[in-house]
Design a protein around this motif. Structure first.
Motif, PDB file in Angstrom:
ATOM      1  N   ILE A 116       2.617  -6.037   5.678  1.00 35.63           N
ATOM      2  CA  ILE A 116       3.023  -7.387   5.269  1.00 35.63           C
ATOM      3  C   ILE A 116       1.823  -8.145   4.711  1.00 35.63           C
ATOM      4  O   ILE A 116       1.911  -8.816   3.681  1.00 35.63           O
ATOM      5  N   ARG A 117       0.683  -8.021   5.390  1.00 36.64           N
ATOM      6  CA  ARG A 117      -0.534  -8.717   4.958  1.00 36.64           C
ATOM      7  C   ARG A 117      -0.975  -8.232   3.572  1.00 36.64           C
ATOM      8  O   ARG A 117      -1.325  -9.031   2.696  1.00 36.64           O
ATOM      9  N   ALA A 118      -0.975  -6.917   3.377  1.00 38.87           N
ATOM     10  CA  ALA A 118      -1.413  -6.353   2.098  1.00 38.87           C
ATOM     11  C   ALA A 118      -0.523  -6.827   0.959  1.00 38.87           C
ATOM     12  O   ALA A 118      -1.009  -7.163  -0.135  1.00 38.87           O
ATOM     13  N   GLY A 125      -2.437  -1.575  -0.670  1.00 43.79           N
ATOM     14  CA  GLY A 125      -1.855  -1.160   0.603  1.00 43.79           C
ATOM     15  C   GLY A 125      -2.766  -1.512   1.753  1.00 43.79           C
ATOM     16  O   GLY A 125      -3.878  -2.034   1.565  1.00 43.79           O
ATOM     17  N   PRO A 126      -2.339  -1.242   2.992  1.00 45.76           N
ATOM     18  CA  PRO A 126      -3.112  -1.586   4.181  1.00 45.76           C
ATOM     19  C   PRO A 126      -4.532  -1.019   4.182  1.00 45.76           C
ATOM     20  O   PRO A 126      -5.461  -1.665   4.680  1.00 45.76           O
ATOM     21  N   ASP A 127      -4.692   0.171   3.631  1.00 39.47           N
ATOM     22  CA  ASP A 127      -6.020   0.789   3.622  1.00 39.47           C
ATOM     23  C   ASP A 127      -7.015   0.015   2.768  1.00 39.47           C
ATOM     24  O   ASP A 127      -8.231   0.210   2.898  1.00 39.47           O
ATOM     25  N   ASP A 128      -6.513  -0.842   1.896  1.00 36.87           N
ATOM     26  CA  ASP A 128      -7.397  -1.622   1.034  1.00 36.87           C
ATOM     27  C   ASP A 128      -7.825  -2.946   1.671  1.00 36.87           C
ATOM     28  O   ASP A 128      -8.606  -3.696   1.085  1.00 36.87           O
ATOM     29  N   VAL A 209      -1.929  -9.057  13.485  1.00 37.67           N
ATOM     30  CA  VAL A 209      -2.385  -9.286  12.119  1.00 37.67           C
ATOM     31  C   VAL A 209      -2.125 -10.751  11.776  1.00 37.67           C
ATOM     32  O   VAL A 209      -1.044 -11.281  12.055  1.00 37.67           O
ATOM     33  N   VAL A 210      -3.112 -11.415  11.196  1.00 42.71           N
ATOM     34  CA  VAL A 210      -2.966 -12.817  10.808  1.00 42.71           C
ATOM     35  C   VAL A 210      -2.051 -12.900   9.587  1.00 42.71           C
ATOM     36  O   VAL A 210      -2.356 -12.340   8.524  1.00 42.71           O
ATOM     37  N   LEU A 211      -0.939 -13.604   9.746  1.00 38.11           N
ATOM     38  CA  LEU A 211       0.049 -13.743   8.682  1.00 38.11           C
ATOM     39  C   LEU A 211       0.322 -15.219   8.423  1.00 38.11           C
ATOM     40  O   LEU A 211       0.730 -15.957   9.317  1.00 38.11           O
ATOM     41  N   TYR A 214       2.433 -17.419   2.960  1.00 37.36           N
ATOM     42  CA  TYR A 214       2.576 -16.618   1.744  1.00 37.36           C
ATOM     43  C   TYR A 214       2.633 -15.116   2.042  1.00 37.36           C
ATOM     44  O   TYR A 214       2.893 -14.319   1.147  1.00 37.36           O
ATOM     45  N   HIS A 215       2.395 -14.744   3.305  1.00 45.01           N
ATOM     46  CA  HIS A 215       2.607 -13.351   3.717  1.00 45.01           C
ATOM     47  C   HIS A 215       4.055 -13.153   4.168  1.00 45.01           C
ATOM     48  O   HIS A 215       4.714 -12.192   3.780  1.00 45.01           O
TER      49      HIS A 215
END
Length: 251
Positions: A116-118, A125-128, A209-211, A214-215
């Protein structure tokens, strides 16, 4: 530090890493009110018993105007400011909390939130999403409170470890909230509905995860802590291990 001492320190750090990774791997996972995990037995029991007897009493900085929250940084060169007799122990804690192994298991267990954050951060993606751990030891005094908030976007993952000596502060944990019509009826919750309070028990913790809006409007990471009441000789002790977006931000 002698070669033998270095070897012993390395062995201790690896022991702490292995134990922490197993704890997070076994954590309870939740999707609501936003993706988060709750874990137990984060430190080896014997180490935890010694650690809570070795909480530094100096080197803290005030965080709020009331002076009810004091913070001791445990990342980078800050560990060198810890009292010499306690430094090796807290250096080991810092090394574990900033280890790649702990980051990897946090990424695995919070994958839903990182996706969701990515998407909201418009990365592939999350890995980035880069995670830079900056652990801080907190002493919260009588009267400490913090209103519901989702955390700033410079934080990617918030991880907090509870460090009480016993279960007498059980009610002082972090409260998670969600936006709802019922929230308008809860005085002091800023229009948010409290969902649950994560119990403030020895050697447990949580991470999310901080959301922001806009996430996800429906899964914003609203959390807070109503005012605590505790004797001056028994502050609320926690380790906040925040993963930031880069080295240049943080407390």
């Amino acid at each position: 530090m002698s070669g033998i001492a270095k070897a012993e320190q390395h062995s201790l750090v690896q022991q702490l890493i292995d134990h922490a990774v197993a704890s997070v791997e076994a954590a309870d996972g939740f999707s609501l009110p936003f993706p988060h995990i709750f874990f137990r037995d984060f430190f080896p029991a014997d180490f935890y018993a010694e650690m809570i007897k070795s909480i530094p009493t100096e080197g803290y900085d005030p965080i709020n105007g009331e002076g009810t929250r004091m913070a001791l940084r445990l990342y980078g060169d800050n560990v060198g400011k810890v009292d010499a007799g306690l430094r090796d122990m807290w250096a080991a804690v810092s090394a574990m909390l900033t280890s790649r192994e702990l980051e990897d298991v946090i990424r695995r267990r919070l994958h839903e939130g990182l996706v969701i954050r990515a998407r909201g951060d418009k990365v592939a993606g999350p890995d980035d999403l880069r995670l830079v751990a900056k652990p801080v030891l907190y002493r919260d005094r009588d009267g400490y409170h913090i209103k519901p908030h989702p955390d700033t976007r410079k934080k990617v993952v918030t991880m907090q470890l509870y460090c009480p000596a016993d279960e007498s502060q059980r009610e002082m944990g972090t409260t998670l909230y969600r936006a709802s019509l019922k929230g308008l009826m809860h005085v002091g919750s800023y229009g948010l509905e409290p969902v649950k309070t994560l119990p403030f028990l020895p050697n447990v913790g949580y991470a999310f995860v901080v959301l922001k809006a806009y996430h996800s409007l429906l899964k914003m990471s609203w959390h807070g802590r109503p005012m605590i009441r505790t004797p001056i000789e028994q502050p609320r002790i926690t380790l906040l291990n925040t993963f930031y977006i880069n080295e240049k931000v943080g407390f």
